[in-house]
Design an enzyme around this catalytic site. Structure first.
Site, PDB file in Angstrom:
ATOM      1  N   ASP A  69      53.947  34.530  46.118  1.00 17.67           N
ATOM      2  CA  ASP A  69      54.510  33.768  45.044  1.00 17.67           C
ATOM      3  C   ASP A  69      54.140  35.880  44.439  1.00 17.67           C
ATOM      4  O   ASP A  69      54.700  36.165  43.301  1.00 17.67           O
ATOM      5  CB  ASP A  69      53.262  33.123  43.941  1.00 17.67           C
ATOM      6  CG  ASP A  69      54.427  31.863  43.792  1.00 17.67           C
ATOM      7  OD1 ASP A  69      54.599  31.926  44.038  1.00 17.67           O
ATOM      8  OD2 ASP A  69      53.249  31.033  43.215  1.00 17.67           O
ATOM      9  N   ARG A 154      28.173  39.467  30.922  1.00 18.92           N
ATOM     10  CA  ARG A 154      28.092  39.596  29.730  1.00 18.92           C
ATOM     11  C   ARG A 154      29.863  38.595  29.269  1.00 18.92           C
ATOM     12  O   ARG A 154      30.647  39.683  29.708  1.00 18.92           O
ATOM     13  CB  ARG A 154      28.377  41.151  29.076  1.00 18.92           C
ATOM     14  CG  ARG A 154      27.202  41.655  29.202  1.00 18.92           C
ATOM     15  CD  ARG A 154      27.677  42.790  29.184  1.00 18.92           C
ATOM     16  NE  ARG A 154      26.272  44.082  28.894  1.00 18.92           N
ATOM     17  CZ  ARG A 154      25.700  45.017  28.917  1.00 18.92           C
ATOM     18  NH1 ARG A 154      26.535  45.676  28.397  1.00 18.92           N
ATOM     19  NH2 ARG A 154      24.782  45.293  28.830  1.00 18.92           N
TER      20      ARG A 154
END
Length: 288
Positions: A69, A154
């Site tokens: 792909d 984070r």
């Protein structure tokens, strides 16, 4: 979908690119085999190791991509807007973008040269990144744009607007915007919906959102999106990375934004008709 149907043999196709991933097609052995086959049919053939090596994409009537792909994605960007159909031959694993498996190459070529195939036109996305005091960056995406965190610990806050209306504010690892073609890529892994590849729509999917009630949304391909990086904690700015089809485009921070919409350029994929998209889904997603 544009059907060429029972065309006289070879009338539409004279020039062929063969894009051969040398890590999967060792020494271009399969590419050379295809080249000999096509030259016996009085076709002109050029073999390249990767799509970026192509300097004149408009020369070809069709491109045969040997790889997975990723190789097809790369080719789709090179040939977007050129009206050059792509036939993907799967040398990889899942191969959602490829049309035929390696053992069926000769049968596929026979179908092509006898006009027994269809062309499926697919949409792409264009994104413009606006950063403070910096020049805008523009990129084309075949699968998706990802606005995601840079640091492992984070999350980011992303405000998503659809046609200038605020859709939602996501606190998440990332927000991605994918095409129907890209719906079977990262979007699928993030529990987003799968769309039939010939559709025209955009999928907005939060990745690992802080709130469990945040879900994917499918919007019109005519919509214009804005994703603005917010601020998760008052003491520091959010830092995010924007990736296009898996590759880093740039980094952004609080106040920066990316504007995403349907690209004018499209790309064409060859369909041979014996294996449908839904056949592929059952076969590739139900593997144990």
């Amino acid at each position: 979908m544009r059907r060429w149907g029972d065309a006289p043999e070879g009338i539409y196709m004279k020039n062929f690119y063969i894009i051969s991933d040398c890590e999967k097609d060792i020494h271009h052995e399969t590419a050379q085999e295809i080249k000999r086959y096509l030259e016996n049919e009085e076709k002109c053939v050029r073999i390249v190791g990767s799509s970026p090596q192509i300097s004149d994409p408009g020369w070809a009537d069709l491109a045969v991509v040997l790889g997975g792909d990723g190789s097809v994605l790369q080719a789709a960007k090179i040939f977007s807007g050129e009206n050059v159909p792509i036939l993907g031959v799967n040398f990889g694993t899942l191969g959602f973008l490829t049309e035929v498996e390696r053992p069926r190459i000769h049968a596929a070529l026979d179908s092509l040269l006898s006009g027994q195939y269809e062309i499926e036109r697919r949409m792409a996305l264009t994104g413009k990144v606006k950063k403070k005091e910096e020049k805008d960056r523009v990129s084309l995406a075949v699968n998706e744009f990802i606005i995601g965190k840079q640091d492992i610990g984070r999350m980011i806050t992303a405000k998503v607007y659809v046609d200038e209306d605020l859709l939602d504010t996501y606190v998440a690892d990332a927000v991605l915007v994918s095409t129907p073609t890209g719906s079977t890529a990262y979007n699928l892994s993030a529990a987003g919906p799968v769309l039939a590849p010939g559709m025209e729509a955009m999928i907005i999917t939060p990745v690992c959102p802080h709130s469990l009630n945040k879900r994917s949304l499918v919007v019109s391909a005519e919509s214009k999106l804005k994703i603005e990086v917010g601020r998760t904690k008052e003491k520091y700015e959010d830092e995010a990375a924007i990736r296009v089809d898996g590759k880093l485009l740039c980094t952004v921070s609080t106040g920066d934004a990316i504007f995403i919409e349907k690209a004018e350029a499209t790309f064409d994929m060859v369909r041979l008709g014996d294996v449908s998209f839904f056949d592929k889904m059952r076969s590739k997603l139900n593997r144990s």
